[in-house]
Design an enzyme around this catalytic site. Sequence first.
Site, PDB file in Angstrom:
ATOM      1  N   GLU A 133       0.532  -1.096   0.176  1.00 28.80           N
ATOM      2  CA  GLU A 133      -0.110  -0.254  -0.095  1.00 28.80           C
ATOM      3  C   GLU A 133       0.686   1.466   0.202  1.00 28.80           C
ATOM      4  O   GLU A 133       2.041   1.132   0.333  1.00 28.80           O
ATOM      5  CB  GLU A 133      -1.150  -0.045   1.363  1.00 28.80           C
ATOM      6  CG  GLU A 133      -0.093   0.489   2.215  1.00 28.80           C
ATOM      7  CD  GLU A 133      -0.473   0.035   3.780  1.00 28.80           C
ATOM      8  OE1 GLU A 133      -1.258  -1.468   3.265  1.00 28.80           O
ATOM      9  OE2 GLU A 133      -0.710  -0.069   4.817  1.00 28.80           O
ATOM     10  N   LYS A 135       2.717   4.810   0.741  1.00 32.50           N
ATOM     11  CA  LYS A 135       3.682   4.860   2.099  1.00 32.50           C
ATOM     12  C   LYS A 135       3.468   6.575   1.287  1.00 32.50           C
ATOM     13  O   LYS A 135       4.027   7.593   1.884  1.00 32.50           O
ATOM     14  CB  LYS A 135       4.971   4.846   2.040  1.00 32.50           C
ATOM     15  CG  LYS A 135       5.871   5.508   3.693  1.00 32.50           C
ATOM     16  CD  LYS A 135       7.190   4.757   3.826  1.00 32.50           C
ATOM     17  CE  LYS A 135       8.033   5.092   5.030  1.00 32.50           C
ATOM     18  NZ  LYS A 135       7.605   6.745   4.627  1.00 32.50           N
ATOM     19  N   ASP A 137       3.310  10.248   3.024  1.00 27.65           N
ATOM     20  CA  ASP A 137       3.981  11.471   3.412  1.00 27.65           C
ATOM     21  C   ASP A 137       3.741  12.231   4.257  1.00 27.65           C
ATOM     22  O   ASP A 137       2.837  13.638   3.697  1.00 27.65           O
ATOM     23  CB  ASP A 137       4.936  11.994   2.144  1.00 27.65           C
ATOM     24  CG  ASP A 137       6.697  12.423   2.745  1.00 27.65           C
ATOM     25  OD1 ASP A 137       6.796  11.793   3.535  1.00 27.65           O
ATOM     26  OD2 ASP A 137       7.231  12.941   1.611  1.00 27.65           O
ATOM     27  N   TYR A 246      -4.217   3.111   8.430  1.00 28.32           N
ATOM     28  CA  TYR A 246      -3.562   1.943   8.016  1.00 28.32           C
ATOM     29  C   TYR A 246      -2.762   0.935   9.123  1.00 28.32           C
ATOM     30  O   TYR A 246      -2.640  -0.469   8.164  1.00 28.32           O
ATOM     31  CB  TYR A 246      -2.544   2.209   6.986  1.00 28.32           C
ATOM     32  CG  TYR A 246      -0.744   2.853   7.417  1.00 28.32           C
ATOM     33  CD1 TYR A 246      -0.350   2.586   8.641  1.00 28.32           C
ATOM     34  CD2 TYR A 246      -0.950   4.129   7.299  1.00 28.32           C
ATOM     35  CE1 TYR A 246       0.410   3.418   8.799  1.00 28.32           C
ATOM     36  CE2 TYR A 246      -0.540   5.662   7.258  1.00 28.32           C
ATOM     37  CZ  TYR A 246       0.315   4.797   8.600  1.00 28.32           C
ATOM     38  OH  TYR A 246       1.053   5.321   9.366  1.00 28.32           O
ATOM     39  N   LYS A 342      11.178   2.635  -1.260  1.00 31.55           N
ATOM     40  CA  LYS A 342      11.011   3.757  -1.231  1.00 31.55           C
ATOM     41  C   LYS A 342      11.377   4.345  -3.182  1.00 31.55           C
ATOM     42  O   LYS A 342      12.228   4.027  -3.480  1.00 31.55           O
ATOM     43  CB  LYS A 342      12.642   4.292  -0.454  1.00 31.55           C
ATOM     44  CG  LYS A 342      12.920   5.079   1.179  1.00 31.55           C
ATOM     45  CD  LYS A 342      11.500   5.755   1.823  1.00 31.55           C
ATOM     46  CE  LYS A 342      12.418   6.129   2.779  1.00 31.55           C
ATOM     47  NZ  LYS A 342      11.714   7.397   3.514  1.00 31.55           N
ATOM     48  N   CYS A 436      15.842  49.848  -5.040  1.00 29.24           N
ATOM     49  CA  CYS A 436      15.146  48.910  -6.640  1.00 29.24           C
ATOM     50  C   CYS A 436      15.945  48.970  -7.629  1.00 29.24           C
ATOM     51  O   CYS A 436      16.574  49.538  -7.888  1.00 29.24           O
ATOM     52  CB  CYS A 436      13.919  49.509  -6.712  1.00 29.24           C
ATOM     53  SG  CYS A 436      12.427  48.885  -8.221  1.00 29.24           S
ATOM     54  N   CYS A 439      14.096  50.481 -10.688  1.00 25.48           N
ATOM     55  CA  CYS A 439      13.936  52.061 -10.086  1.00 25.48           C
ATOM     56  C   CYS A 439      14.764  52.635 -10.186  1.00 25.48           C
ATOM     57  O   CYS A 439      14.996  53.960 -10.018  1.00 25.48           O
ATOM     58  CB  CYS A 439      12.360  52.118 -10.619  1.00 25.48           C
ATOM     59  SG  CYS A 439      11.872  52.143  -9.332  1.00 25.48           S
ATOM     60  N   CYS A 454       9.240  47.818  -3.321  1.00 23.45           N
ATOM     61  CA  CYS A 454       9.377  49.527  -4.450  1.00 23.45           C
ATOM     62  C   CYS A 454       7.806  49.975  -3.863  1.00 23.45           C
ATOM     63  O   CYS A 454       7.302  49.512  -4.042  1.00 23.45           O
ATOM     64  CB  CYS A 454      10.073  49.308  -5.207  1.00 23.45           C
ATOM     65  SG  CYS A 454       9.781  50.151  -7.043  1.00 23.45           S
ATOM     66  N   CYS A 459       6.951  52.362 -11.385  1.00 23.09           N
ATOM     67  CA  CYS A 459       8.246  51.720 -11.467  1.00 23.09           C
ATOM     68  C   CYS A 459       8.531  49.945 -12.456  1.00 23.09           C
ATOM     69  O   CYS A 459       7.389  49.285 -12.722  1.00 23.09           O
ATOM     70  CB  CYS A 459       8.609  50.189 -10.333  1.00 23.09           C
ATOM     71  SG  CYS A 459       9.649  49.516 -10.674  1.00 23.09           S
TER      72      CYS A 459
HETATM   73  P1  AMP Z   1      10.075   6.364   8.379  1.00 22.03           P
HETATM   74  O1  AMP Z   1       9.286   7.627   9.059  1.00 22.03           O
HETATM   75  O2  AMP Z   1      10.854   6.867   6.998  1.00 22.03           O
HETATM   76  O3  AMP Z   1      11.113   5.704   8.684  1.00 22.03           O
HETATM   77  O4  AMP Z   1       8.646   5.690   8.490  1.00 22.03           O
HETATM   78  C1  AMP Z   1       7.722   4.871   8.823  1.00 22.03           C
HETATM   79  C2  AMP Z   1       6.706   6.173   8.971  1.00 22.03           C
HETATM   80  O5  AMP Z   1       6.108   5.768   7.749  1.00 22.03           O
HETATM   81  C3  AMP Z   1       5.829   6.109   9.757  1.00 22.03           C
HETATM   82  O6  AMP Z   1       5.710   6.039  11.417  1.00 22.03           O
HETATM   83  C4  AMP Z   1       4.894   5.870   9.367  1.00 22.03           C
HETATM   84  O7  AMP Z   1       3.951   6.928   9.949  1.00 22.03           O
HETATM   85  C5  AMP Z   1       4.387   5.930   7.871  1.00 22.03           C
HETATM   86  N1  AMP Z   1       3.965   5.223   7.401  1.00 22.03           N
HETATM   87  C6  AMP Z   1       3.193   6.006   5.828  1.00 22.03           C
HETATM   88  N2  AMP Z   1       2.498   4.941   5.235  1.00 22.03           N
HETATM   89  C7  AMP Z   1       2.295   3.957   5.759  1.00 22.03           C
HETATM   90  C8  AMP Z   1       1.698   2.946   5.770  1.00 22.03           C
HETATM   91  N3  AMP Z   1       0.998   3.057   4.690  1.00 22.03           N
HETATM   92  N4  AMP Z   1       1.826   1.992   6.651  1.00 22.03           N
HETATM   93  C9  AMP Z   1       3.043   1.592   7.705  1.00 22.03           C
HETATM   94  N5  AMP Z   1       4.044   3.160   7.919  1.00 22.03           N
HETATM   95  C10 AMP Z   1       3.386   4.039   7.487  1.00 22.03           C
HETATM   96 ZN    ZN Z   2      11.401  49.778  -8.297  1.00 24.73          ZN
END
Ligand code: AMP
Ligand code: ZN
Length: 698
Positions: A133, A135, A137, A246, A342, A436, A439, A454, A459
């Site tokens: 699934e 990851k 961010d 998740y 990653k 500026c 000008c 400015c 200008c």
């Molecule tokens: P890292 O911070 O790079 O060590 O990655 C770990 C973090 O990935 C975990 O603490 C989660 O917050 C995050 N994460 C995001 N998506 C998932 C997922 N599908 N399953 C588990 N962790 C996840």
């Molecule tokens: Zn200017």
Amino acid sequence: MYTTQDEQRLYNQAKALLNNDAATVEATTQQLREVLNYADWKYYVQSEPVLADAEYDTLFKKLQHLEEQYPEHITGDSPTQRVAKGLSEKFPAVSHLVPMLSLDNTYNADDLRDWDRRCKELAGTDDIEYCAEPKYDGASISLIYENGQLVRGATRGDGVMGEEVTTNIRQIRSVPLSAAFTKDNINQIEIRGEVVINKDVFAAYNTQRISEGLSPLANPRNAASGTLRILDPAEVGKRKLSAILYHISYYTQTGDSVVPEALQTHYGSLNWLYQLGFPTPVHEMKRFRSIDEVIDFCAAFEARRDDLPYEVDGLVIKVNNFLLQDKMGMTTHHPRWAVAYKFKARQATSKLLRVEFQVGRTGSVTPVAKIEPVPIGGVTVSSISLFNEDVVREKDLHIGDTVLVERAGDVIPYIVKPLAELRDGSEEKIVFPTHCPVCNEELEKPEEEAVWRCINISCPAQVVERIIHFASKDAMDIRNMGDANVRKFYELGLLKNIPGIYTINWDEIAKLGGFGEKSITNLKTAIDNSKQQPLNRVIYGLGIRHVGETMAKTLANAVEHIRDLYNYTEEQLLALEDVGPKVAASVMHFFHTPENRHMIDLLEQAGVNLVNQKRNTSQASGELEGKTFLFTGTLNRFKRSEAEAMVEAKGGTLLSSVSSKLNYLVVGEDAGSKLEKAKKLGTVAILSEDEFLTLING
Ligand code: AMP
Ligand code: ZN
């Protein structure tokens, strides 16, 4: 969750509640809660709204009103209780029921094969099913439900202790405030997930910040974790966070109840949570029988990463079976049964060559870093905005520094930091200009602002930027005009100010060379067409400070003619939606400046529309009130924007997709899937362009 019958019942219930109350106050509040929670789920988890915004608001206000009168009927899972009151003092530290660990990382197919081998050894079998699934961010969170009610939300913190941010988490509309865990005799459960900000929400938020002279947030991840820690929950609500869950990390059941069958696998448990109303990756996650399949999936998913509405930095591969997971265990750092794959980093290092100072249309002077060109995520980056002096100071940037550059998804590139350890002493301080660069007027820095300006309104840099803004897509939408043409015409003295667009001497332009007859005709037509743009676009195009597209609409809707704004008092302005003191002051200042009034006179002489057409015609002709329209295919008789304006002028509503709510589909040439869908539905009237005109003209 909701069965089809539930959905039908709740939908009917919602419709009924719009007109009538139930027999008792208790029953009414209970039903309102039910339908509003259902509507939230449809909207935030399923992305399929069932109620119109106005209907939702009506029901919500009704519940709020009843609860005010009868506080004894307020329950913790009432949607009104998401609405924050007051400020959080600070966030108490809380310990996690189970430590929140990190993940081990892999970067390529070989890493994944190694991990697969280790899994098989630890599990003592070659027969392992994997689940993959995204990851996400963002910022990790832990949610605890007791007896079906959300009782605690916390950040990850150091993994053992986190911060309790329950009030803020309650602002996230996709997080259920209650769920039917007790059905399976579960009295306590901890669910893990991620809070994210969708890319479009993030981009809009940063645009807003920049227009307010603030520096933008670096990326959606920082924005999400920062937002979770804001002390004002109401502000958190405005930021439109999303959540995705998740992992179930812990639960207890009463007595010796049976474990639901779904809770034997990761895949099953996320489906189970989804059924209970939680946003989980059910649509994204996939199961695999071999690591090779996983590897293929990773490659395919990485290729699609920019199409997702949120940021992902990889995939997480998990052993699906919980018994095997337990057998494999964890280190103090990460579980052994899961690994992150990653995606390619969107960071790179480069050298900061010099800093240029650019003057924008409001006179703001922005430092722009010129770096040695470097490819990141498929584009070459050579120029990066540094926003303002504070950003440069905070990061302690120097010319000659090696800098770490990041470009996440659709997000503009930014400098993360200089690599101070690589300095050799030859680096130079960045000197900010006092005058500026265009000008030579002395720069000013208003108090409470981060940017130098400015203030010379003639200008040249600002004049050019203002003309470019006026012609831009979201303002007057003069196609083919473009930045380069504006600059060129300006430099040659053929275009001096905004109204000058309408009096360009085309004979002179024709003499320039580089412009064919065809391109001149196109440009002229585009300029002519722009005279019919609605008032809100004109107001936006004028480039009044703090007046973005939405604010321009608010102002346009308030008046009949743009000159009505000359007489608006501060009080009247403040009474308009979302207008604060900053906007009010700026609007007053703009319309009281003689040069600006003169500019408006010139625009009027040129034939530019300065009246609010909607308002002037709506009373006479709301004939299309309640009727919905959609255009598809290439239109020949009119521009799509013109046709849409006609619909709106008559009180009709525009939709963006074909659904049972659509009344008319107007089809041009080469109409595609929308036409198909409308035909299939059978409830949509399909009109040719001519038929549409007949309808519009009554
Ligand atoms: P890292 O911070 O790079 O060590 O990655 C770990 C973090 O990935 C975990 O603490 C989660 O917050 C995050 N994460 C995001 N998506 C998932 C997922 N599908 N399953 C588990 N962790 C996840
Ligand atoms: Zn200017």
